[in-house]
Design an enzyme around this catalytic site. Sequence first.
Site, short mmCIF file in Angstrom:
data_model
loop_
_atom_site.label_atom_id
_atom_site.label_comp_id
_atom_site.label_asym_id
_atom_site.label_seq_id
_atom_site.Cartn_x
_atom_site.Cartn_y
_atom_site.Cartn_z
N ALA A 73 -8.01 -39.82 -9.00
CA ALA A 73 -6.58 -39.78 -9.55
C ALA A 73 -5.46 -40.19 -8.74
CB ALA A 73 -6.35 -38.21 -10.06
N CYS A 328 -4.27 -29.66 -2.95
CA CYS A 328 -3.88 -31.38 -2.85
C CYS A 328 -2.94 -31.56 -2.02
CB CYS A 328 -3.68 -31.79 -4.01
SG CYS A 328 -4.93 -31.13 -5.40
C1 LIG Z 1 -6.41 -33.33 -8.16
C2 LIG Z 1 -5.08 -33.75 -8.62
C3 LIG Z 1 -4.84 -34.92 -8.39
C4 LIG Z 1 -5.48 -35.80 -7.11
O1 LIG Z 1 -6.81 -36.06 -7.64
P1 LIG Z 1 -7.86 -36.83 -6.51
O2 LIG Z 1 -9.10 -37.19 -7.19
O3 LIG Z 1 -8.36 -35.53 -5.79
O4 LIG Z 1 -6.89 -37.71 -6.07
C5 LIG Z 1 -3.82 -35.56 -9.02
N1 LIG Z 1 -3.24 -34.84 -9.93
C6 LIG Z 1 -3.33 -33.73 -10.31
C7 LIG Z 1 -2.71 -32.82 -11.49
C8 LIG Z 1 -4.50 -33.01 -9.60
O5 LIG Z 1 -4.68 -31.89 -10.04
#
Ligand SMILES: *Cc1c(COP(=O)(O)O)cnc(C)c1O
Length: 400
Positions: A73, A328
Amino acid sequence: MGRRVYLDHHATTPVDPRVVEIMLPYFTEKFGNPASRQHHWGWEAEQAVERARRQVAGLIGARPEEIVFTSGATESCNLAIKGAAEACAGRGDHLITVATEHRAVLDCCRRLERRGVRVSLLGVDRDGLVDLVEIERAITPRTFLISVMYANNEIGVIQPVREIGRIARERGVFFHCDATQAVGRIPVDVEADCIDLLSFSAHKMYGPKGVGALYVRSRNPRVGIVPQMDGGGHERGLRSGTLNVPGIVGFGEACAIAQREMAEEAARLRRLRDRLLERLLGELELVRVNGSMERRLPGNLSLSFAGVDAAGLMRELREIALSSGSACSSAEEGPSHVLRALGLDEATARSTIRIGLGRFNTEEEIEYAAGRLVEAVRRLRELSPVYALLKERLEAGQST
Ligand SMILES: *Cc1c(COP(=O)(O)O)cnc(C)c1O
């Protein structure tokens, strides 16, 4: 070590054994590169990726060709926000986002700010919700993007996404939604919600780490973004680089499972979550729930225990995985930006823990965790030199 209970499903989830099973052959006998167009190994891998693309698209009401596979994400948010900024550079240089967004979104906006983009950072109310009127008012003729998350990763609050999507559509502004905590947990539909760009990740929904997706609307309206990774032109030129085939296959299966089981799972998690909350509120005094209880992910709780230091609480409960904020933002110092945006004072923010229930938690685990939490909070308060005073003050404050 005896019993252990994992209650941190907003940080990551275990991979569902059914997902692991589906992935395994793609590490060994089916190891082909989907970009190899000349032989069986390539075709086999390509077929698997296209099947996964249909499964991923199906979960969010998209067409398969609107899905771009990424590493997660964070990458999807970068591609969406920076890619839209570049594509719209001629006609827009203003974007709107919200103070409680994930760092993946906020830091992209900060980067763009240094490149001359104007960023409107909207606040939230005590419940963690953004105000639709404020969004409307923030839009200017130069606005190219609104970026608002579906559900928050700390307080689980679900934003009025459909209404925001309608506003964006009406005003001719693209709408990016970071739906990483929502996809697989609650229904997400890019058509009904008028979403133009949607970021999500496999490892938050019982798939593997290192794979995610960006949905890019292809019609009504067609959304153009500029790729941020150049190379072999994979993913219709939007994200070059050899595809993570086992990861993508697992992501697809995770989406298929979520689509089948979401309703039942959400009801079960809500029941467990409500039971946990009922016990904590019933057996402890001065516990505060952060964020709207009505508009909230089924497995989430964000709780502040007056007079208790969250870090100390987690040290007492080493066998239970809890979190004091967002895993994160490992770079974040001090109380979380989300809790501050809710208006929590520093002491309350420091007494706050996030609980995230998930697919494999049992009723027995929840009862155990409730008992241990009650015990630990009581003990820490007994040891606290200031709790008695604090309690008097808070109770006096509450009765006025
Ligand atoms: C975990 C998370 C991310 C980042 O996702 P990754 O796949 O770990 O890079 C971004 N936005 C939200 C809301 C998250 O919970």
